[in-house]
Design an enzyme around this catalytic site. Structure first.
Site, PDB file in Angstrom:
ATOM      1  N   HIS A 183      -3.890   6.962   1.257  1.00 34.41           N
ATOM      2  CA  HIS A 183      -4.065   5.665   0.590  1.00 34.41           C
ATOM      3  C   HIS A 183      -5.489   5.207   0.851  1.00 34.41           C
ATOM      4  O   HIS A 183      -5.975   5.268   1.982  1.00 34.41           O
ATOM      5  CB  HIS A 183      -3.055   4.660   1.149  1.00 34.41           C
ATOM      6  CG  HIS A 183      -3.444   3.235   0.884  1.00 34.41           C
ATOM      7  ND1 HIS A 183      -3.746   2.780  -0.376  1.00 34.41           N
ATOM      8  CD2 HIS A 183      -3.614   2.181   1.714  1.00 34.41           C
ATOM      9  CE1 HIS A 183      -4.075   1.507  -0.306  1.00 34.41           C
ATOM     10  NE2 HIS A 183      -4.005   1.116   0.952  1.00 34.41           N
ATOM     11  N   ASN A 202      -9.934  -0.624  -2.827  1.00 29.89           N
ATOM     12  CA  ASN A 202      -8.540  -0.425  -2.430  1.00 29.89           C
ATOM     13  C   ASN A 202      -7.657  -0.982  -3.545  1.00 29.89           C
ATOM     14  O   ASN A 202      -7.645  -2.185  -3.793  1.00 29.89           O
ATOM     15  CB  ASN A 202      -8.321  -1.180  -1.102  1.00 29.89           C
ATOM     16  CG  ASN A 202      -6.899  -1.088  -0.587  1.00 29.89           C
ATOM     17  OD1 ASN A 202      -5.972  -0.762  -1.328  1.00 29.89           O
ATOM     18  ND2 ASN A 202      -6.722  -1.399   0.676  1.00 29.89           N
ATOM     19  N   CYS A 225       0.817  -1.232   0.000  1.00 18.33           N
ATOM     20  CA  CYS A 225       0.000   0.000   0.000  1.00 18.33           C
ATOM     21  C   CYS A 225       0.842   1.269   0.000  1.00 18.33           C
ATOM     22  O   CYS A 225       0.419   2.294  -0.531  1.00 18.33           O
ATOM     23  CB  CYS A 225      -0.928   0.010   1.199  1.00 18.33           C
ATOM     24  SG  CYS A 225      -1.958  -1.444   1.252  1.00 18.33           S
TER      25      CYS A 225
END
Ligand code: UT7
Length: 349
Positions: free
Chosen positions: A276, A306, A114
Site C-alpha cells: 500500500h 497515497n 488503506c
C-alpha cells in the site's frame, strides 16, 4: 478446489496533476519537506464537480471488465472499497451497479481504509472458491481531495493524499499454478482514534470532557453536524502520523511473512511486492527489513500520493501494464492503515 484468478485489471487517475509546489498556494510547506518525509512529488485531484469516487471506480472497472473478456452484464457481484464515498449512504457499490447498467446483483461496500482493497479481494476470493459467484468486480477508489484541510493546520495529513481508482475482475480457475493462494486479515481497534475522521458520526464525544447531561437542546439537536465542527476542522481526517508510521513498519513485514510462511515461500521467491502506497519511507523500511531487492518492490506514490483503498490496485495495474508482472510470477499485496487494519494476499499471476 477452485481458485480465484485476476482475469482483468484496470486503473483510472484524474487528469489534474497537483505538484508539491502547487500546494504552496494553500499552506506553508515545501517540496523538500514532502519529498524527504514521504517520497511524494505530485498527486492527482479529481474534477470538483464532474468526478466522484464512483465515477472514477466506474472508469477503472470498465477497463478491468474489458481486459477480463467479459461484460458488465456478466458480473455477478460487486465489492467496493472506499473511505470517501459519494454519499454517507448508500455506498458506492450500488452507484456503480447503476452506472454500468448491471443486473440486480449484490453490491457490498467495504470500509477498511488503506487495507480496504485487500479485504475486498479476500471477501471476493471466498465467494469464488465456494462457487457462489463466477465474475466478481472488486474496486478500490477514493476522492480525497474533496475532504482535506488544505490550510497549514491540516498539512501533516493533506499533503499525503491523492485521488484515483483501481479495479479487478476475479474469476474461478482450476489451474493450481495460478490465482490467489491465500489472504490474511487483521485488526486492532485499540488505536482507532489515531487515524480517523470522527465526524459526522453517531458518537457523543464532540464536546470533549463536557458532561453530556449539561448539553442544551440546541447542542443536542446539532450533535451530528454543527458549525463548531466546521470551525474546529472536525470534519477533516485526523492522523497522529508518527504513531501510525511506527506501527506500520512492524505490521507490514509481519503480514507479508505470514502469507509467505502459509504457502512455504521465502522472501527471495517474491517476484513483486505491491505495498500500500502510504509513504515511500515505510515501503523502503519494509523492503530493507525483508532484504528485498529494488526490482522486487513496486512503488508509485511519487506520482499519485497515497490513494488509500485505490493504491494497491493502481500500483498492481501499473506494474502489470509496464510488464513487471508476468504469468507465473509470485505477487504479494500488503496494506496497513486506519483501524488499525492490515492485510496481505499472495497470488500467482
Ligand atoms: O495510509 C494511511 C496510513 N498513514 C500512514 O501510513 C502515514 C504514516 N506517517 C507518516 O507518513 C509521517 O508521520 C508523516 C509523513 C505524516 C509526517 O512525517 P513525520 O516525519 O512523522 O513528521 P511530524 O508529523 O512528526 O512533523 C514534524 C514537523 C512538525 O514541525 P515541528 O513541530 O517539528 O516544528 C510539523 O509541524 O514537520 C511539520 N510538518 C510539516 N512541515 C512542512 C508537518 N507537516 C508538514 C508539511 N510541510 N506538510
Amino acid at each position: 478446489m477452485l481458485r480465484s484468478k485476476i482475469a482483468g485489471i484496470g486503473m483510472y487517475v484524474p487528469e489534474h496533476v497537483v505538484t508539491n509546489n502547487d500546494l504552496l498556494k494553500y499552506m506553508e510547506t515545501s517540496d523538500e519537506w514532502i519529498q524527504e518525509r514521504t517520497g511524494i512529488k505530485e498527486r492527482r485531484y479529481a474534477h470538483r464537480t464532474e468526478e466522484t469516487t464512483t465515477t472514477m471506480g466506474v472508469e477503472a472497472a470498465k477497463i478491468a471488465i474489458q481486459r477480463a473478456n467479459t461484460t458488465a452484464d456478466e458480473i455477478d457481484f460487486i465489492v467496493f472499497a472506499t473511505l470517501s464515498p459519494d454519499y454517507y449512504f448508500p455506498g458506492c457499490g450500488v452507484l456503480l451497479q447503476r452506472a454500468l447498467h448491471m443486473k440486480e446483483i449484490g453490491a457490498l461496500d467495504v470500509r477498511n481504509q488503506c487495507s480496504g482493497f485487500v479485504y475486498a479481494l479476500s471477501v471476493a476470493d471466498q465467494f469464488i472458491k465456494t462457487g457462489m459467484y463466477k465474475n466478481i468486480l472488486v474496486v478500490g477508489a477514493e476522492k480525497h481531495s474533496f475532504g482535506l484541510d488544505l490550510t497549514t493546520r491540516g498539512r501533516n495529513v493533506s499533503v499525503i493524499f491523492g485521488d484515483g481508482a483501481g479495479a479487478v475482475v476475479l474469476q474461478p480457475t482450476e489451474n493450481i499454478e495460478q490465482g490467489i493462494l491465500s489472504t490474511h486479515l487483521h485488526s486492532d481497534g485499540n488505536s482507532a482514534e489515531i487515524l480517523a475522521m470522527y465526524n459526522p458520526g453517531t458518537h457523543a464525544n464532540h464536546w470533549g470532557d463536557k458532561n453530556y447531561a449539561s448539553f442544551d437542546d440546541a447542542e443536542i439537536a446539532n450533535m451530528f453536524m454543527s458549525k463548531k465542527m466546521i470551525d474546529n476542522a472536525e470534519l477533516f481526517p485526523f492522523m497522529d502520523g508518527p504513531s501510525v508510521f511506527k506501527k506500520a513498519i512492524v505490521k507490514f513485514p509481519e503480514v507479508i511473512m505470514e502469507a509467505l510462511n502459509k504457502n512455504g515461500y521465502q522472501t527471495t521467491d517474491i517476484t513483486t511486492l505491491i505495498p500500500h502506497q502510504a509513504n515511500l519511507r515505510i515501503a523502503q523500511f519494509v523492503q530493507q527489513k525483508l532484504g528485498l531487492r529494488d526490482d522486487q518492490v513496486y512503488n508509485n506514490i511519487q506520482h499519485y500520493g497515497n490513494t488509500t483503498a485505490a493504491s494497491v490496485p493502481i500500483a498492481l495495474c501499473e506494474a502489470w501494464e509496464k510488464g513487471k508482472i508476468k504469468k507465473g510470477d509470485l505477487v504479494c499485496l500488503a496494506a496497513f492503515g486506519s483501524g488499525f487494519t492490515w492485510a496481505s494476499a499472495l497470488l500467482k499471476w
